[in-house]
Scaffold this motif. Structure first.
Motif, PDB file in Angstrom:
ATOM      1  N   ARG A   1      20.415  12.699   7.056  1.00 38.25           N
ATOM      2  CA  ARG A   1      19.200  13.515   6.850  1.00 38.25           C
ATOM      3  C   ARG A   1      18.529  13.853   8.179  1.00 38.25           C
ATOM      4  O   ARG A   1      17.401  14.339   8.200  1.00 38.25           O
ATOM      5  N   LYS A   2      19.186  13.496   9.254  1.00 41.46           N
ATOM      6  CA  LYS A   2      18.729  13.805  10.621  1.00 41.46           C
ATOM      7  C   LYS A   2      17.410  13.124  10.981  1.00 41.46           C
ATOM      8  O   LYS A   2      16.661  13.609  11.829  1.00 41.46           O
ATOM      9  N   VAL A   3      17.128  12.033  10.297  1.00 46.47           N
ATOM     10  CA  VAL A   3      15.942  11.249  10.655  1.00 46.47           C
ATOM     11  C   VAL A   3      16.179  10.578  12.007  1.00 46.47           C
ATOM     12  O   VAL A   3      15.295  10.543  12.875  1.00 46.47           O
ATOM     13  N   LEU A   4      17.398  10.085  12.206  1.00 45.67           N
ATOM     14  CA  LEU A   4      17.708   9.410  13.470  1.00 45.67           C
ATOM     15  C   LEU A   4      17.626  10.404  14.637  1.00 45.67           C
ATOM     16  O   LEU A   4      17.167  10.048  15.719  1.00 45.67           O
TER      17      LEU A   4
ATOM     18  N   TYR B   1      14.370  10.601  16.085  1.00 51.04           N
ATOM     19  CA  TYR B   1      14.046   9.495  17.003  1.00 51.04           C
ATOM     20  C   TYR B   1      14.557   9.782  18.416  1.00 51.04           C
ATOM     21  O   TYR B   1      13.920   9.477  19.408  1.00 51.04           O
ATOM     22  N   TRP B   2      15.758  10.376  18.451  1.00 47.85           N
ATOM     23  CA  TRP B   2      16.407  10.509  19.771  1.00 47.85           C
ATOM     24  C   TRP B   2      15.739  11.564  20.659  1.00 47.85           C
ATOM     25  O   TRP B   2      16.005  11.618  21.848  1.00 47.85           O
ATOM     26  N   VAL B   3      14.901  12.414  20.064  1.00 44.81           N
ATOM     27  CA  VAL B   3      14.176  13.375  20.921  1.00 44.81           C
ATOM     28  C   VAL B   3      12.892  12.748  21.476  1.00 44.81           C
ATOM     29  O   VAL B   3      12.186  13.362  22.262  1.00 44.81           O
ATOM     30  N   THR B   4      12.606  11.525  21.049  1.00 42.18           N
ATOM     31  CA  THR B   4      11.468  10.785  21.616  1.00 42.18           C
ATOM     32  C   THR B   4      12.010   9.891  22.744  1.00 42.18           C
ATOM     33  O   THR B   4      13.231   9.785  22.909  1.00 42.18           O
ATOM     34  N   PRO B   5      11.149   9.208  23.473  1.00 48.88           N
ATOM     35  CA  PRO B   5      11.665   8.327  24.545  1.00 48.88           C
ATOM     36  C   PRO B   5      12.421   7.103  24.015  1.00 48.88           C
ATOM     37  O   PRO B   5      12.953   6.328  24.789  1.00 48.88           O
ATOM     38  N   LEU B   6      12.493   6.940  22.667  1.00 43.45           N
ATOM     39  CA  LEU B   6      13.169   5.766  22.095  1.00 43.45           C
ATOM     40  C   LEU B   6      14.685   5.862  22.313  1.00 43.45           C
ATOM     41  O   LEU B   6      15.282   6.910  22.051  1.00 43.45           O
ATOM     42  N   ASP B   7      15.280   4.797  22.804  1.00 42.50           N
ATOM     43  CA  ASP B   7      16.741   4.814  22.943  1.00 42.50           C
ATOM     44  C   ASP B   7      17.374   3.872  21.908  1.00 42.50           C
ATOM     45  O   ASP B   7      16.666   3.149  21.190  1.00 42.50           O
TER      46      ASP B   7
END
Lengths: 355, 399
Positions: B232-235, B238-244
């Motif tokens: 569902r492209k939720v992850l 996340y990856w477009v944020t600074p979260l790795d």
């Protein structure tokens, strides 16, 4: 008619592509039978139970040997009590006996709560015969056990498999509406179908038709594997079996309709169907006999359709006897449930304005 | 750290909001514990069942002592003691009715489940026994116990009637001077596998349910969250944020452990307060085993997520491995003799070792494997799962 044909093909394709439905309908019963058949095949009959035996040196053993030779136990002799204790706790034998010439000590693994009742019965019979043999006697008052109707030597697995068949029918019917139809509703597939000349009953007919075929194949597979792998020969009455499968599928779809009427979200409907089927699976005597349950659960089980479905399935495959009137009353109730609830489903669910 | 906590909080909140997840994580283990405790916790206890038994006495000649003894013994069990219900509800023929007709009717009732057993005392039984006693041979006639095929209640009732007849036989032998009580066989009992004085099935099953809960959480929770999040492209969000990935994984694992803790507390509390279980889960060694179990099943969940291509495929795979692993892990009952293929599954199954270790360290039952072996097998599973997952798992569609 053409629409029905198209819908039947579509429903069949949707079902074939649905990994979850395929798993639960076909793989779940097969896995269950293979695993539980191997683990608990003879539970309840005591047949072939493994007795570990230690005869201490100097003990007179002729009488004991004669009694054991006549019994249905598989005897494994061991050198000393330590070896016996290790074998009992490791489940290498089912229970043990130590004979010193005057006392007979039976060893049980207390963790085997479900099995020990049977082993204790076997031990009691063994001790009773040995007790009389020591005094040079046989029992005066004997007992002959005769089985009336049903399968005389039905073990746990023989009884459980028709229950699994009934549960498969229930699951297939319940999730056909509670999961599938509500999901179609949410994804607006129903809205698109409804603006075509399709009649709601054609869609329901297609769902029922596909589920009926699926249920028939699934139940045949289940019984076939039980026969091939475990050699259980069911004396199936085909007219009763066909009547059971058709009416139980319709009745289960009717039950699914109630869920779909009450719960509108597909995930919630699936959850509720899951909870209800789980409750019924444990409360209807599918895995554990109803008779060993507490009284209130025994009473509650009468209100569960699965209990009556399982009884009807056992009757249809010749495991258990019941009156013809009761069998047809069960089938009639299931059919009536389906016939009353399906039009309700067509009226209230297969409608564009319901969200 | 804030990001890790935020991901953990999201995991917990999402799990609590999703009814299906909540059912499998929390309701199902509690429900299963309740049912198993209710069903097997009081097996064999009196007052649990009343059996409908028909007694057809065809041996009504004056002085028919054996027949009278059987009828009297069955009658004693049809009287309620205290608040518990009687074991038997006896059905006997009316004085003016034909015994043969009554027997036929009762056998019909037995076949359709209205009677648990029919006890038929044949004509001439007592005379046959008297003759046998004088000749020291077995009697020609015996009590006939009719049971209904395929009904557990009927098997149980028939078994009880057999015991009662054996008791009557014993008393007849004693009364006739054919049995010397002084030379009676001494029968003793030796309980193994746990302390029989304190052992209860609830104590045995609580560690099993605790491990099952952790297993189900890892097996369904991880693929469910990761694969549906990926599909569902939720992850991707996340990856477009600074979260790795390492921070996300840390938060995910923390959230998972929090859910496992809630689940464990609920299972323990239900066992303790509803069923009187005495399982010391919250001590250092049991907590270590539980932590290892949580991490093992978390890793196993990632293994499933890494080999499945779609979310539905992942859930189907989880469902397929769920039953063999759960039931071949000895969580609800000790496993007996298994065919070699199933034994192989049992011996590589981490559930087997973790359930066994938890029972061992809580003292509820003797462990079948040394603790070091159990912990070693679990650690090996973590390493294998981590290696496969780090090699195969993709964290985003098309990445």
């Amino acid at each position: 008619m053409k629409a029905l044909g198209t819908l039947l093909r579509t429903e069949a394709t949707v079902f074939r592509r649905d990994a979850m439905s395929m798993t639960f309908t076909f793989l779940f019963p097969i896995l269950f039978i293979l695993i539980f058949g191997a683990i608990m095949g003879n539970t309840g009959t005591g047949e072939g139970s493994r007795l570990g035996l230690v005869v201490l040196s100097g003990a007179e053993r002729a009488a004991l040997d004669a009694i054991l030779a006549e019994s249905a136990l598989t005897v494994r002799e061991m050198a000393n009590p330590d070896e016996l204790e290790a074998a009992v706790t490791a489940n290498d034998v089912d229970f043990g006996a130590i004979w010193d010439g005057t006392a007979l000590v039976f060893a049980y693994d207390v963790r085997r709560t479900q099995d020990n009742f049977t082993f204790e019965e076997l031990a009691r019979g063994l001790a009773s015969r040995l007790d009389l043999a020591i005094q040079g006697r046989t029992s005066l008052l004997g007992v002959e056990v005769e089985t009336e109707g049903g399968e005389p030597e039905a073990d746990w697995l023989t009884l459980v498999i028709p229950g699994i068949v009934a549960f498969s029918v229930l699951s297939a019917g319940l999730f056909a509406v509670a999961g599938h139809l509500t999901s179609m509703k949410q994804r607006k597939l129903l809205d698109r179908l409804i603006v075509t000349p399709m009649r709601p009953c054609a869609l329901l007919g297609a769902i029922v038709g596909v589920r009926l075929v699926v249920v028939v194949v699934s139940t045949f597979l289940t019984l076939g594997i039980a026969t091939l792998v475990f050699g259980i020969a069911y004396d199936v009455s085909w007219p009763h079996y066909v009547a059971f499968v058709i009416t139980a599928t319709l009745g289960s779809i009717g039950l699914g309709a109630i869920i779909a009427l009450v719960v509108r979200q597909p995930s919630s409907a699936s959850s509720l169907a899951n909870v209800l089927s789980m409750l019924m699976m444990f409360g209807s005597g599918i895995y554990f006999p109803v008779e060993v349950m507490p009284r209130f659960l025994q009473a509650a089980s009468h209100a569960m359709p699965l209990r009556h479905m399982a009884d009807a399935a056992r009757y249809a495959v010749g495991v258990m006897d019941m009156s013809e009137a009761r069998f047809w009353a069960i089938c009639g109730s299931l059919l009536a449930g389906g016939l009353v609830l399906l039009p309700l489903l067509a009226r209230y669910i297969v409608r564009a304005d319901r969200r | 750290m804030t990001a890790i906590l935020a991901v953990a909080r999201t995991y917990v909140v999402t799990a609590c909001r999703e009814r299906e997840t909540l059912f499998w994580f929390l309701v199902f283990p509690l429900l299963l514990l309740t049912l198993l405790a209710l069903i097997f916790g009081n097996i064999g206890e009196s007052g649990a069942m009343t059996y409908d038994i028909a007694v057809v006495n065809l041996d009504t000649a004056p002085g028919a002592a054996a027949a009278a003894g059987v009828v009297a013994a069955l009658g004693q069990l049809s009287v309620a003691e205290g608040e518990s219900r009687p074991l038997f509800r006896l059905h006997t023929a009316a004085a003016d009715s034909d015994p043969g007709t009554f027997l036929a009717a009762e056998l019909d009732a037995l076949r359709i489940g209205r009677r648990a057993a029919v006890v038929e005392i044949p004509q001439g039984l007592s005379a046959s026994i008297a003759a046998a006693a004088h000749g020291s041979v077995a009697a020609e006639l015996a009590v006939r116990v009719h049971k209904s095929g395929g009904r557990t209640s009927s098997d149980m009732a028939a078994s009880i009637v057999e015991d009662i007849v054996a008791q009557v036989d014993h008393s007849l032998l004693v009364r006739m001077g054919l049995y010397d009580e002084a030379r009676a066989l001494r029968v003793e009992r030796l309980d193994l596998g746990a302390n029989a004085e304190t052992f209860s099935y609830v104590d045995f099953v609580v560690p099993g349910i605790a491990i099952m809960g952790l297993f189900v959480s890892g097996l369904f929770g991880v693929p469910g969250t990761i694969l549906f999040g990926r599909e569902r492209k939720v992850l991707r969000a996340y990856w477009v944020t600074p979260l790795d990935v390492p921070h996300y994984f840390a938060g995910f694992a923390l959230g998972h452990l929090a859910i496992c803790t809630i689940q464990l507390v609920c299972v323990w509390a239900l066992g303790r307060f509803a069923f009187g279980a005495h399982v010391a889960l919250f001590r250092p060694l049991p907590l270590l085993v539980l932590l290892l179990a949580s991490v093992t099943f978390l890793a196993f969940g990632f293994l499933v997520a890494s080999v499945a291509r779609t979310a539905n495929g992942g859930m189907a795979l989880a469902n397929i491995v769920n039953m063999p692993m759960m039931f071949l892990g000895g969580l609800f009952y000790p496993l007996g003799q298994l065919p070699s293929a199933l034994r192989a599954i049992m011996m590589v199954n981490p559930v087997t070792y973790l359930g066994d270790a938890l029972r061992g360290v809580t003292g509820t039952a003797a462990a079948s494997f040394p603790l070091g072996v159990s912990l070693g097998v679990a650690a090996a599973w973590i390493v294998v799962c981590a290696l496969v997952a780090s090699w195969r798992l993709t964290w985003d569609v098309g990445r």
